[in-house]
Design a protein around this motif. Structure first.
Motif, PDB file in Angstrom:
ATOM      1  N   ASP A   1       0.852  -1.191   0.000  1.00 19.89           N
ATOM      2  CA  ASP A   1       0.000   0.000   0.000  1.00 19.89           C
ATOM      3  C   ASP A   1       0.887   1.240   0.000  1.00 19.89           C
TER       4      ASP A   1
ATOM      5  N   THR B   1      -5.561   7.208   1.077  1.00 20.00           N
ATOM      6  CA  THR B   1      -6.787   6.785   0.393  1.00 20.00           C
ATOM      7  C   THR B   1      -7.214   7.912  -0.546  1.00 20.00           C
TER       8      THR B   1
ATOM      9  N   SER C   1      -7.358   0.255  -6.688  1.00 20.07           N
ATOM     10  CA  SER C   1      -8.546  -0.381  -6.120  1.00 20.07           C
ATOM     11  C   SER C   1      -9.730   0.576  -6.119  1.00 20.07           C
TER      12      SER C   1
ATOM     13  N   ARG D   1      -7.576   2.689  -2.595  1.00 16.69           N
ATOM     14  CA  ARG D   1      -6.185   2.414  -2.291  1.00 16.69           C
ATOM     15  C   ARG D   1      -5.406   2.119  -3.564  1.00 16.69           C
TER      16      ARG D   1
ATOM     17  N   PHE E   1      -1.800   0.197  -4.737  1.00 17.96           N
ATOM     18  CA  PHE E   1      -0.799  -0.755  -4.268  1.00 17.96           C
ATOM     19  C   PHE E   1       0.294  -0.932  -5.308  1.00 17.96           C
TER      20      PHE E   1
END
Length: 493
Positions: free
Chosen positions: A141, A145, A479, A483, A485
């Motif tokens: 991550d 956000t 995502s 998020r 990654f």
């Protein structure tokens, strides 16, 4: 006098006893002590070169090692299996071995480097023994956000990561922190309903000198828009007043199937992949209609873009001469291409299916005019009919069926072929996901077909909206949960 007598005595001896007597005299000299280092055996008469045998152990049958031997006089040679190198100049040679990937395993050499001395008339030996470990991946991550992120990218060699949010904002992540001021905010111009929004971004091949970048979004009238912007004198902030519209494509009926990627090809031209206009089954027949820019892969030249002429048509476009067909079209027969990617001279295009199949088309980047089949075909199956005419259609190189209860997925998310340096074992593997299942999978495309299909067991991302690449070529997963990654090497259990 005594010396003369000794000399006369020696000369009077036969030849063989004379030699023996001289050896005895030599052995008696010095009176004991450390004899010193043992010298290497003398080279055979006339020998001026030597040999080096490189022994490779413990690789699977048919697998090539990666070993480089360097030495005097700029000598360099690659070795892929046990081999004897002859006619080498005497001296010190370096034997360096690299890891080898086979399927899901990585074979690590020991020692990775070694030094071997070659002497004239002799054969030295270097042994490289490989041991295998399973390759695993993990999702790292990157931290914050985001608000409905859709895409991540960066110019080659840049340490910043540009994160696009559907609402029309581009943010910069640098050194693990998200900068407070956005790179660009065009939210007032963006329709973010349905499948619309700010969907992708591409940096000009000459971004370092001209500061140009291109975005793909949907406007409040549901048009597909490709625009060019420029950087500003302020670091990490673009110039919001520099917009130059390259394409504006009407998409009036539905709020889905916008396509959504813009990218530069190896030829320096700008490519954009559009959806078929939405609805089920392409109700307006756009994908097979060469007078429509929907359901297409478009290719234009923007190197001399101006307000009066935002693009020109490359001379090698398949319909450059018109004849009732749009010259911007590079390929057609696409339903909703959700991400495409260039890998050298190949083009991978992931196209979302209707009810049953998801597909990836792979073609030479230089091959224009291909018809990928929609809405005649869905993948390799006829759509809405038991039989269909496949003449002139390019069928997918890879596909998967949804399966019962969509066990395999329902909407492909195309990615990239890995060409980073952090995980060299992944080189050449194409990564993809499915929005409904959230897995991370890969395959390797060869001339003989698709091999090495693998599910990497990474479910932490949830619904995968997109893949991306940073300035070093490493891969990222975006995502729907906000998020982002990075794909990294996992820890072997």
């Amino acid at each position: 006098m005594l010396v003369d007598r000794a000399r006369m005595f020696l000369l009077s001896l036969p030849l063989v006893p004379l030699v023996f007597f001289l050896l005895l005299l030599a052995g008696c000299g010095g009176g004991g002590g450390d004899p010193g280092a043992v010298s290497p055996p003398p080279a055979p008469p006339g020998a001026t070169t030597g040999s080096l045998q490189v022994v490779v152990n413990s690789l699977p049958a048919g697998t090539n090692a990666t070993v480089r031997v360097t030495g005097p006089n700029n000598f360099a040679q690659d070795v892929i299996s046990t081999q004897t190198l002859n006619n080498l100049a005497p001296g010190s040679y370096s034997v360096a071995a690299a890891s080898v990937s086979v399927g899901n395993a990585t074979y690590t050499p020991a020692p990775a480097t070694q030094s071997v001395v070659v002497t004239a008339g002799a054969t030295a030996m270097a042994t490289v023994a490989y041991a295998s470990t399973a390759l695993t991946l993990a999702l790292q991550d990157i931290g914050p956000t985001f608000t409905s992120p859709t895409f991540v990218t960066a110019p080659p060699g840049d340490d910043r990561l540009f994160v696009l949010e559907r609402r029309g904002v581009i943010r910069i992540v640098r050194n693990g922190a998200t900068l407070t001021q956005p790179w660009l905010d065009i939210s007032a111009n963006v329709f973010a309903g349905g499948e619309g929004g700010l969907l992708s971004m591409a940096f000009d091949p000459n971004f370092a000198s001209n500061g140009y970048f291109y975005i793909y979004y949907t406007d409040p009238f549901l048009n597909i828009v490709v625009e060019r912007y420029g950087s500003s004198p302020t670091p990490n902030v673009a110039d919001p007043t520099s917009a130059l519209t390259i394409l504006r494509i009407p998409h009036p009926q539905f709020q889905n199937h916008f396509g959504g990627l813009v990218a530069f090809g190896p030829d320096g031209f700008l490519y954009a992949a559009t959806g078929d206009g939405g609805g089920a089954g392409d109700p307006f027949g756009n994908a097979q209609n060469l007078t429509s820019l929907l359901g297409k892969m478009l290719r234009v030249d923007v190197r001399s873009a101006t307000v009066a002429q935002p693009y020109t048509i490359p001379a090698t476009n398949p319909y450059v001469n018109g004849a009732g067909r749009r010259a911007e079209i590079w390929a057609y027969g696409l339903r909703n291409p959700w991400r495409f990617a260039f890998d050298g001279e190949q083009l991978y295009t992931a196209d979302v299916g209707q009810d049953a199949r998801e597909e990836v088309n792979i073609a030479a980047a230089s091959q224009g005019g291909l018809n990928y089949g929609w809405d005649i075909m869905e993948g390799t199956a006829c759509f809405g009919a038991t039989t269909c005419d496949r003449t002139g259609l390019t069928l997918p190189a890879f596909e998967y069926e949804h399966g019962a209860n969509e066990v395999n997925g329902c909407s492909i998310t195309g990615g990239y072929v890995y060409r980073g340096t952090a995980i060299p074992e992944l080189a050449g593997r194409y990564f993809y996901s499915d929005y409904c299942r959230g897995y991370i999978k890969s395959f390797f495309a060869t001339g003989a077909g698709i091999v090495e299909q693998r599910d990497w067991g990474l479910g932490a991302a949830g619904q995968v909206v997109s893949f991306g690449r940073d300035g070093a070529g490493e891969l990222y997963v975006v995502s729907a949960g906000g998020r982002v990654f990075r794909i990294v090497r996992g820890t072997v259990p």
